[in-house]
Design a protein around this motif. Sequence first.
Motif, PDB file in Angstrom:
ATOM      1  N   GLU A 125      38.604  34.497  43.290  1.00  0.00           N
ATOM      2  CA  GLU A 125      38.476  33.245  44.047  1.00  0.00           C
ATOM      3  C   GLU A 125      38.075  32.086  43.148  1.00  0.00           C
ATOM      4  OE1 GLU A 125      38.870  30.997  47.400  1.00  0.00           O
ATOM      5  OE2 GLU A 125      39.125  33.164  47.434  1.00  0.00           O
ATOM      6  N   VAL A 132      32.548  30.479  46.111  1.00  0.00           N
ATOM      7  CA  VAL A 132      32.133  31.660  46.864  1.00  0.00           C
ATOM      8  C   VAL A 132      30.746  31.454  47.456  1.00  0.00           C
ATOM      9  CG1 VAL A 132      31.571  34.111  46.707  1.00  0.00           C
ATOM     10  CG2 VAL A 132      33.530  33.207  45.449  1.00  0.00           C
ATOM     11  N   SER A 202      35.872  32.724  52.397  1.00  0.00           N
ATOM     12  CA  SER A 202      36.489  32.334  51.128  1.00  0.00           C
ATOM     13  C   SER A 202      37.768  31.555  51.383  1.00  0.00           C
ATOM     14  CB  SER A 202      36.815  33.572  50.296  1.00  0.00           C
ATOM     15  OG  SER A 202      37.856  34.317  50.894  1.00  0.00           O
TER      16      SER A 202
END
Length: 248
Positions: A125, A132, A202
């Motif tokens: 991510e 995050v 996310s």
Amino acid sequence: MTEAIAPSPIRVFVVEDQTKILKNQLRLLESNQDITIVGTALSGEAALEEVPRVNPDVLLLDLGLPRMSGIDVTREVKARWPQVEILIFTIFDEEDKVLEAVKAGASGYLLKGTPADKIIEAIKEVRAGGTVIQPSLARRLLRHFRVEPDSGPVPTEPVASPPAPAAPEPPAAAPSEASEPLLKPLSNRETELLQLIAKGVSNSEAARLLNLSKATIRTHLEHIYRKLEVTNRVEAVTEGIRKGLISV
């Protein structure tokens, strides 16, 4: 016909002063083919020496390091090598330090003991430009945001200052402050996304839930940041709560 080239593994550097925890982290991560561990360090000072040599994409950084703190390491790394993304490992009672690390440039945080698949997802991510926030700690951080330094927890409805002479003044100043966000209102979709962010979702999860591409999610986030005049998810959620745009 040209074969598709597989993406290179994400280069990860791990900083953890407890050798037992470090070994456990490496054991969890080394089996995943999407990342490669390019180095480790037991202190912030050692990490700063190694980072330019191994050129990591993502730094997994323990917040509670001896001598040079994780916050200091974050600040130094982002100043020298801004392309390196930083994920902080933290524990429940370090909310203030997490906030400082985010302000220093960290792209997110994970609680110690997070399952390997979640760590891998978080690494991907932040490497893709996301941020995050774990729901379990996000709620604690958001409660922290709702506490004024001098007056304790902020109730749902604003309360005038205790001294009687000063009581009439806050309402007079409030309209201009309250009207400020109305100049750049969030769209319904942006508000919906901000609410998801507050829950720790996310970019990938938000894209799936809203049936949008990750690129569109990033574009919406950029618009949210610009309208709220913030630079990251934590600040965006904070402003969203303070301005009554979202609830927790």
